[in-house]
Motif scaffolding. Sequence first.
Motif, PDB file in Angstrom:
ATOM      1  N   THR A 227       0.881  -1.178   0.000  1.00  0.00           N
ATOM      2  CA  THR A 227       0.000   0.000   0.000  1.00  0.00           C
ATOM      3  C   THR A 227       0.918   1.227   0.000  1.00  0.00           C
ATOM      4  O   THR A 227       2.122   1.083   0.271  1.00  0.00           O
ATOM      5  N   PRO A 228       0.400   2.430  -0.249  1.00  0.00           N
ATOM      6  CA  PRO A 228       1.287   3.601  -0.352  1.00  0.00           C
ATOM      7  C   PRO A 228       2.209   3.791   0.848  1.00  0.00           C
ATOM      8  O   PRO A 228       3.381   4.125   0.687  1.00  0.00           O
ATOM      9  N   ASP A 229       1.732   3.566   2.083  1.00  0.00           N
ATOM     10  CA  ASP A 229       2.649   3.750   3.228  1.00  0.00           C
ATOM     11  C   ASP A 229       2.955   2.441   3.955  1.00  0.00           C
ATOM     12  O   ASP A 229       3.506   2.443   5.053  1.00  0.00           O
ATOM     13  N   GLY A 230       2.566   1.310   3.366  1.00  0.00           N
ATOM     14  CA  GLY A 230       2.920   0.003   3.940  1.00  0.00           C
ATOM     15  C   GLY A 230       1.928  -0.507   4.967  1.00  0.00           C
ATOM     16  O   GLY A 230       2.026  -1.650   5.426  1.00  0.00           O
ATOM     17  N   THR A 231       0.939   0.342   5.381  1.00  0.00           N
ATOM     18  CA  THR A 231      -0.059  -0.141   6.353  1.00  0.00           C
ATOM     19  C   THR A 231      -1.395  -0.361   5.631  1.00  0.00           C
ATOM     20  O   THR A 231      -1.644   0.205   4.572  1.00  0.00           O
ATOM     21  N   CYS A 232      -2.253  -1.189   6.248  1.00  0.00           N
ATOM     22  CA  CYS A 232      -3.510  -1.591   5.583  1.00  0.00           C
ATOM     23  C   CYS A 232      -4.463  -0.410   5.414  1.00  0.00           C
ATOM     24  O   CYS A 232      -4.481   0.510   6.233  1.00  0.00           O
ATOM     25  N   VAL A 233      -5.273  -0.515   4.365  1.00  0.00           N
ATOM     26  CA  VAL A 233      -6.212   0.566   4.034  1.00  0.00           C
ATOM     27  C   VAL A 233      -7.646   0.079   4.243  1.00  0.00           C
ATOM     28  O   VAL A 233      -8.015  -1.013   3.805  1.00  0.00           O
ATOM     29  N   ARG A 234      -8.459   0.923   4.932  1.00  0.00           N
ATOM     30  CA  ARG A 234      -9.852   0.585   5.225  1.00  0.00           C
ATOM     31  C   ARG A 234     -10.756   1.784   4.984  1.00  0.00           C
ATOM     32  O   ARG A 234     -10.322   2.928   4.991  1.00  0.00           O
ATOM     33  N   ASP A 235     -12.048   1.478   4.878  1.00  0.00           N
ATOM     34  CA  ASP A 235     -13.081   2.489   4.669  1.00  0.00           C
ATOM     35  C   ASP A 235     -13.831   2.636   5.996  1.00  0.00           C
ATOM     36  O   ASP A 235     -14.651   1.781   6.356  1.00  0.00           O
ATOM     37  N   TYR A 236     -13.528   3.691   6.754  1.00  0.00           N
ATOM     38  CA  TYR A 236     -14.117   3.868   8.086  1.00  0.00           C
ATOM     39  C   TYR A 236     -15.424   4.633   7.969  1.00  0.00           C
ATOM     40  O   TYR A 236     -15.443   5.744   7.432  1.00  0.00           O
ATOM     41  N   GLY A 269     -10.615   5.265   1.243  1.00  0.00           N
ATOM     42  CA  GLY A 269      -9.776   4.431   2.104  1.00  0.00           C
ATOM     43  C   GLY A 269      -8.769   5.262   2.894  1.00  0.00           C
ATOM     44  O   GLY A 269      -8.219   6.242   2.377  1.00  0.00           O
ATOM     45  N   PHE A 270      -8.514   4.859   4.135  1.00  0.00           N
ATOM     46  CA  PHE A 270      -7.463   5.470   4.952  1.00  0.00           C
ATOM     47  C   PHE A 270      -6.539   4.370   5.450  1.00  0.00           C
ATOM     48  O   PHE A 270      -7.010   3.311   5.869  1.00  0.00           O
ATOM     49  N   SER A 271      -5.243   4.663   5.419  1.00  0.00           N
ATOM     50  CA  SER A 271      -4.297   3.685   5.947  1.00  0.00           C
ATOM     51  C   SER A 271      -4.282   3.780   7.468  1.00  0.00           C
ATOM     52  O   SER A 271      -4.762   4.770   8.047  1.00  0.00           O
ATOM     53  N   VAL A 272      -3.698   2.764   8.104  1.00  0.00           N
ATOM     54  CA  VAL A 272      -3.581   2.787   9.570  1.00  0.00           C
ATOM     55  C   VAL A 272      -2.794   4.036   9.985  1.00  0.00           C
ATOM     56  O   VAL A 272      -3.189   4.750  10.920  1.00  0.00           O
ATOM     57  N   ASN A 273      -1.714   4.334   9.283  1.00  0.00           N
ATOM     58  CA  ASN A 273      -0.926   5.531   9.627  1.00  0.00           C
ATOM     59  C   ASN A 273      -1.755   6.805   9.503  1.00  0.00           C
ATOM     60  O   ASN A 273      -1.622   7.727  10.318  1.00  0.00           O
ATOM     61  N   GLU A 274      -2.611   6.868   8.481  1.00  0.00           N
ATOM     62  CA  GLU A 274      -3.449   8.070   8.315  1.00  0.00           C
ATOM     63  C   GLU A 274      -4.455   8.207   9.457  1.00  0.00           C
ATOM     64  O   GLU A 274      -4.747   9.316   9.901  1.00  0.00           O
ATOM     65  N   VAL A 275      -4.971   7.079   9.914  1.00  0.00           N
ATOM     66  CA  VAL A 275      -5.904   7.122  11.050  1.00  0.00           C
ATOM     67  C   VAL A 275      -5.174   7.627  12.293  1.00  0.00           C
ATOM     68  O   VAL A 275      -5.690   8.466  13.045  1.00  0.00           O
ATOM     69  N   VAL A 276      -3.956   7.139  12.479  1.00  0.00           N
ATOM     70  CA  VAL A 276      -3.180   7.583  13.650  1.00  0.00           C
ATOM     71  C   VAL A 276      -2.927   9.091  13.559  1.00  0.00           C
ATOM     72  O   VAL A 276      -3.075   9.823  14.552  1.00  0.00           O
ATOM     73  N   SER A 277      -2.615   9.596  12.368  1.00  0.00           N
ATOM     74  CA  SER A 277      -2.392  11.050  12.207  1.00  0.00           C
ATOM     75  C   SER A 277      -3.648  11.823  12.558  1.00  0.00           C
ATOM     76  O   SER A 277      -3.582  12.886  13.180  1.00  0.00           O
ATOM     77  N   SER A 278      -4.804  11.288  12.143  1.00  0.00           N
ATOM     78  CA  SER A 278      -6.064  11.958  12.448  1.00  0.00           C
ATOM     79  C   SER A 278      -6.284  12.002  13.962  1.00  0.00           C
ATOM     80  O   SER A 278      -6.654  13.037  14.521  1.00  0.00           O
ATOM     81  N   MET A 279      -6.043  10.871  14.612  1.00  0.00           N
ATOM     82  CA  MET A 279      -6.220  10.835  16.076  1.00  0.00           C
ATOM     83  C   MET A 279      -5.231  11.805  16.749  1.00  0.00           C
ATOM     84  O   MET A 279      -5.584  12.502  17.707  1.00  0.00           O
ATOM     85  N   ASN A 280      -4.011  11.876  16.220  1.00  0.00           N
ATOM     86  CA  ASN A 280      -3.020  12.813  16.781  1.00  0.00           C
ATOM     87  C   ASN A 280      -3.533  14.251  16.700  1.00  0.00           C
ATOM     88  O   ASN A 280      -3.347  15.045  17.616  1.00  0.00           O
ATOM     89  N   LYS A 281      -4.193  14.554  15.559  1.00  0.00           N
ATOM     90  CA  LYS A 281      -4.738  15.894  15.371  1.00  0.00           C
ATOM     91  C   LYS A 281      -5.831  16.168  16.421  1.00  0.00           C
ATOM     92  O   LYS A 281      -5.878  17.230  17.024  1.00  0.00           O
ATOM     93  N   VAL A 282      -6.686  15.172  16.632  1.00  0.00           N
ATOM     94  CA  VAL A 282      -7.798  15.337  17.584  1.00  0.00           C
ATOM     95  C   VAL A 282      -7.271  15.550  19.001  1.00  0.00           C
ATOM     96  O   VAL A 282      -7.735  16.434  19.728  1.00  0.00           O
ATOM     97  N   ILE A 283      -6.294  14.760  19.395  1.00  0.00           N
ATOM     98  CA  ILE A 283      -5.834  14.834  20.799  1.00  0.00           C
ATOM     99  C   ILE A 283      -4.673  15.818  20.968  1.00  0.00           C
ATOM    100  O   ILE A 283      -4.186  16.028  22.070  1.00  0.00           O
ATOM    101  N   ALA A 299      -7.108  -8.245   5.603  1.00  0.00           N
ATOM    102  CA  ALA A 299      -7.078  -7.906   4.173  1.00  0.00           C
ATOM    103  C   ALA A 299      -6.121  -6.728   4.003  1.00  0.00           C
ATOM    104  O   ALA A 299      -5.893  -5.960   4.936  1.00  0.00           O
ATOM    105  N   ILE A 300      -5.572  -6.588   2.804  1.00  0.00           N
ATOM    106  CA  ILE A 300      -4.559  -5.539   2.599  1.00  0.00           C
ATOM    107  C   ILE A 300      -5.223  -4.166   2.446  1.00  0.00           C
ATOM    108  O   ILE A 300      -4.934  -3.220   3.175  1.00  0.00           O
ATOM    109  N   SER A 301      -6.113  -4.083   1.489  1.00  0.00           N
ATOM    110  CA  SER A 301      -6.673  -2.779   1.158  1.00  0.00           C
ATOM    111  C   SER A 301      -8.101  -2.978   0.665  1.00  0.00           C
ATOM    112  O   SER A 301      -8.345  -3.810  -0.211  1.00  0.00           O
ATOM    113  N   ILE A 302      -9.040  -2.247   1.251  1.00  0.00           N
ATOM    114  CA  ILE A 302     -10.433  -2.418   0.811  1.00  0.00           C
ATOM    115  C   ILE A 302     -11.232  -1.161   1.116  1.00  0.00           C
ATOM    116  O   ILE A 302     -11.091  -0.581   2.190  1.00  0.00           O
ATOM    117  N   PHE A 303     -11.978  -0.702   0.120  1.00  0.00           N
ATOM    118  CA  PHE A 303     -12.987   0.329   0.379  1.00  0.00           C
ATOM    119  C   PHE A 303     -14.151   0.140  -0.573  1.00  0.00           C
ATOM    120  O   PHE A 303     -14.042  -0.536  -1.593  1.00  0.00           O
TER     121      PHE A 303
END
Length: 341
Positions: A227-236, A269-283, A299-303
Motif C-alpha cells: 500500500t502507499p505507506d505500507g499499512t492496511c487501508v480501510r473504509d471507516y 480508504g485510509f491507511s492505519v498511519n493516516e488514522v493515527v495522524s487523524s487521532m493525533n490531530k484530535v488529541i 485484508a490488505i486494502s479495501i474500500f
Amino acid sequence: MILITGAAGYIGSHTLHNLYQKKRKIVAIDNLYSGFKWAIPDTSIDLYIGNCGDPELLQFIFKKYKVESVIHFAAHLEVEESTRLPIKYYKNNFFNSLSLIEQCLKHDINQFIFSSTCAVYGTPEKIPVSESTPVNPLTSYGKSKLATEWALQDLTSSTATPLSLFTENSVNKLKFAILRYFNVAGAKVGGGLGQSTPNATQLIKVASEVAVGKRSHLKIFGSDYPTPDGTCVRDYIHVDDLAEAHSLALEYLESGGASGIFNCGYGQGFSVNEVVSSMNKVIKRELPVEYVSRRAGDAISIFADPSRVKNTLGWKPKYQDIDLICKTQYEWEKEIISRGL
Ligand code: UD1
C-alpha cells in the motif's frame, strides 16, 4: 413492531436509538456478551436477555408481539479471534442466525435486515468494491457471515418450500436487506452512546483507549503491505450513518423494495498511519505507537463503492470525516471513564 437482536451492542444500540427517535415500536434481544443494558434508552422497550437463535424465546416473542421486521445484529466480530476459534463463529454467527431465519419464516415475518461485513470480499482484486465483486472471505468471521447470507437468500427464494406452510399461510413473503459494513467506527454524535466492549480490537477504539491512558501504546500490525505507506487501508464509516442506513433499508423493504445486498462504506480508504495522524490531530499530541508484525486474517486494502446504498436507499451520509470519527470515539472513551461504565 421491530425485533432487534444484539440491540444492546455497539451498532445495534445506535440503530435502536435511531429507530426509537423515529417513534418505531421495538422489542430487543441481547445476551449481554458484548452489550450493555444501559445502551437501551427507555425501560418501556422490552429487552429479553437470551440467545437470538433460541427457538423457544423467539416463539414466545413472535406470539406476544406483532413483529413484522427483524434487524439481526447479534454476532461475534473479532476477525483475528475467528482464525483461532472458528467453532465459536460458526455456532454463534451462522447456526444461531439460521435458527432465527427459520423462526422468521415460520412466523411470517415480512422484513429481515442482516448485519454482514465487507470481510466477505477478503482482499479484493479491484477496489472500490461493489456488491458484484466476487466474494472470497479470508477468515471464519467472514465465512460465517457469508454462509448466513447464502442461507437467507436460499430460504427466501421463490423456489424454496415456504416454511410458513407449517403455520397458517402458504406464501413465503420474507424479504431481506443484507448490509455489508465496512469499518464501523466513532460514537453517537452529541455523546451518550458508543462502543464499550472491554478488550475491543478495532483500530480507532484501541487508539482512543491509548489516548485516554487505558493502554500504553498502539501496536500497528504490519508496515510492509503493498500500500502507499505500507499499512492496511480501510473504509471507516461513522456508526450513526450506518444506523441510518438500517432505518432506510427497513423503509425501503416496507414500501415494496426488492431484497438486496448493500455495501455500506463511504468509498474512501485510509491507511492505519493516516488514522493515527487523524487521532493525533484530535488529541493534539502524538499517540505512542509500535510497529509489529502482521495480524492473521487482515485484508490488505479495501474500500466500498457505495453507489447502490445511495441510489437505491437514498442514503446521504452526514459524518464522512475521519477526524470527526476519531473525535467522537475519543470523546466517548472519556465519557466511559467519567460515567464509570
Ligand atoms: C473487520 C472487517 C469489518 C468488520 C470488523 C469487525 C475487513 C476488511 N473488515 O475489520 O467489516 O466490521 O472486522 O470487527 O475484514 N490495526 C492495528 N492495530 C490495532 C487494531 C487494528 O494496526 O490495534 C489495524 C488492522 O491490522 C487493520 C486495521 O487496523 O489493518 C483495521 O483493523 P480493525 O479495526 O480491527 O478492523 P478490521 O479487521 O479491518
